[in-house]
Motif scaffolding. Structure first.
Motif, short mmCIF file in Angstrom:
data_model
loop_
_atom_site.label_atom_id
_atom_site.label_comp_id
_atom_site.label_asym_id
_atom_site.label_seq_id
_atom_site.Cartn_x
_atom_site.Cartn_y
_atom_site.Cartn_z
N ALA A 143 36.58 -3.62 5.51
CA ALA A 143 35.34 -2.86 5.72
C ALA A 143 34.20 -3.75 6.21
N ALA A 144 34.15 -4.99 5.76
CA ALA A 144 33.09 -5.90 6.21
C ALA A 144 33.21 -6.15 7.71
N TYR A 145 34.44 -6.31 8.20
CA TYR A 145 34.64 -6.54 9.63
C TYR A 145 34.29 -5.28 10.42
N ILE A 146 34.68 -4.14 9.91
CA ILE A 146 34.41 -2.87 10.60
C ILE A 146 32.91 -2.62 10.67
N ILE A 147 32.21 -2.85 9.59
CA ILE A 147 30.75 -2.69 9.58
C ILE A 147 30.10 -3.65 10.57
N SER A 148 30.60 -4.89 10.64
CA SER A 148 30.07 -5.87 11.59
C SER A 148 30.26 -5.40 13.02
N ILE A 149 31.41 -4.81 13.31
CA ILE A 149 31.68 -4.31 14.67
C ILE A 149 30.72 -3.16 15.00
N ILE A 150 30.61 -2.21 14.08
CA ILE A 150 29.75 -1.05 14.33
C ILE A 150 28.30 -1.48 14.53
N LEU A 151 27.82 -2.37 13.68
CA LEU A 151 26.44 -2.85 13.84
C LEU A 151 26.27 -3.63 15.14
N GLY A 152 27.24 -4.47 15.47
CA GLY A 152 27.17 -5.26 16.71
C GLY A 152 27.18 -4.38 17.94
N LEU A 153 28.04 -3.35 17.93
CA LEU A 153 28.07 -2.43 19.08
C LEU A 153 26.77 -1.65 19.19
N GLY A 154 26.20 -1.27 18.04
CA GLY A 154 24.92 -0.56 18.06
C GLY A 154 23.80 -1.43 18.60
N VAL A 155 23.72 -2.66 18.11
CA VAL A 155 22.68 -3.59 18.59
C VAL A 155 22.91 -3.90 20.07
N GLY A 156 24.17 -4.08 20.46
CA GLY A 156 24.48 -4.34 21.87
C GLY A 156 24.08 -3.19 22.76
N GLU A 157 24.27 -1.97 22.27
CA GLU A 157 23.86 -0.80 23.06
C GLU A 157 22.35 -0.73 23.18
N VAL A 158 21.65 -1.06 22.10
CA VAL A 158 20.18 -1.08 22.15
C VAL A 158 19.71 -2.12 23.17
N LEU A 159 20.36 -3.29 23.18
CA LEU A 159 19.95 -4.36 24.08
C LEU A 159 20.36 -4.10 25.53
N PHE A 160 21.57 -3.59 25.75
CA PHE A 160 22.13 -3.52 27.10
C PHE A 160 22.39 -2.11 27.62
N GLY A 161 22.28 -1.10 26.79
CA GLY A 161 22.63 0.26 27.20
C GLY A 161 21.76 0.84 28.29
N ARG A 162 20.54 0.39 28.38
CA ARG A 162 19.61 0.94 29.38
C ARG A 162 19.78 0.26 30.74
N ILE A 163 20.56 -0.80 30.79
CA ILE A 163 20.73 -1.55 32.04
C ILE A 163 21.74 -0.85 32.91
N ALA A 164 21.30 -0.42 34.08
CA ALA A 164 22.14 0.24 35.09
C ALA A 164 23.02 1.32 34.47
N PRO A 165 22.39 2.36 33.92
CA PRO A 165 23.22 3.42 33.34
C PRO A 165 24.06 4.11 34.40
N GLY A 166 25.20 4.61 33.98
CA GLY A 166 26.12 5.28 34.89
C GLY A 166 25.55 6.59 35.39
N PRO A 167 26.23 7.23 36.34
CA PRO A 167 25.72 8.48 36.94
C PRO A 167 25.60 9.62 35.95
#
Length: 173
Positions: A143-167
């Motif tokens: 669960a610790a690894y899974i939580i780390s992945i979910i948080l990392g993907l969320g933070v990554g989306e906050v940081l990079f999700g707005r860059i060149a969004p798809g159509p």
């Protein structure tokens, strides 16, 4: 390895030698997984920006102009999507337009450009490997690894999700 969600120690992670067994080692592993998940989202943003760049660059090359001019000529001077052009050309009956059907059909696929397509393949392969690594990490059921992945993907989306969004994320005009 436990086949249920747990917060245990001594789970193997990707390699036989990577087996954190202390609280500090697990914390360090979670930080590494968190950073790797952010890296995964940055790869997606990199791929989107490169796709936009390559598409723009193709239009500005001589071949890109030829492609757009050929499609525009088939549609009476208006540039439209290739699928619409082929559909309109197919509805005509003159022999001259029959010659243009094959030209429009052949040009419905962008040309192979090694300086675009090879890096695209490399980025895609790295992105796929990254996704598989995250999937294998989830499969430890830690669960610790899974939580780390979910948080990392969320933070990554906050940081990079707005860059060149798809159509699909652009509002309709």
């Amino acid at each position: 390895m436990n086949a249920w969600l747990h917060f245990g120690k001594s789970d193997y992670l990707l390699f036989e030698t990577w087996r954190p067994s202390s609280n500090g080692a697990i914390a360090g592993t979670c930080i590494a997984i968190f950073a790797f998940a952010i890296f995964d989202r940055s790869l997606a943003a990199l791929r989107r920006t490169r796709e936009d760049h390559w598409k723009t660059r193709l239009v500005h090359t001589h071949k890109g102009f030829q492609l757009i001019n050929a499609l525009s000529a088939l549609d009476g001077g208006k540039a439209v999507g290739t699928g619409e052009v082929v559909g309109e050309v197919l509805s005509t009956d003159s022999p001259h337009d029959a010659k243009n059907i094959s030209r429009a059909t052949l040009r419905s696929i962008p040309p192979f450009v090694p300086f675009h397509d090879i890096p695209r393949g490399i980025i895609y392969a790295i992105q796929t490997a990254s996704s598989y690594i995250l999937m294998l990490t989830v499969m430890t059921f830690n669960a610790a690894y899974i939580i780390s992945i979910i948080l990392g993907l969320g933070v990554g989306e906050v940081l990079f999700g707005r860059i060149a969004p798809g159509p699909s994320t652009h509002p309709a005009h």
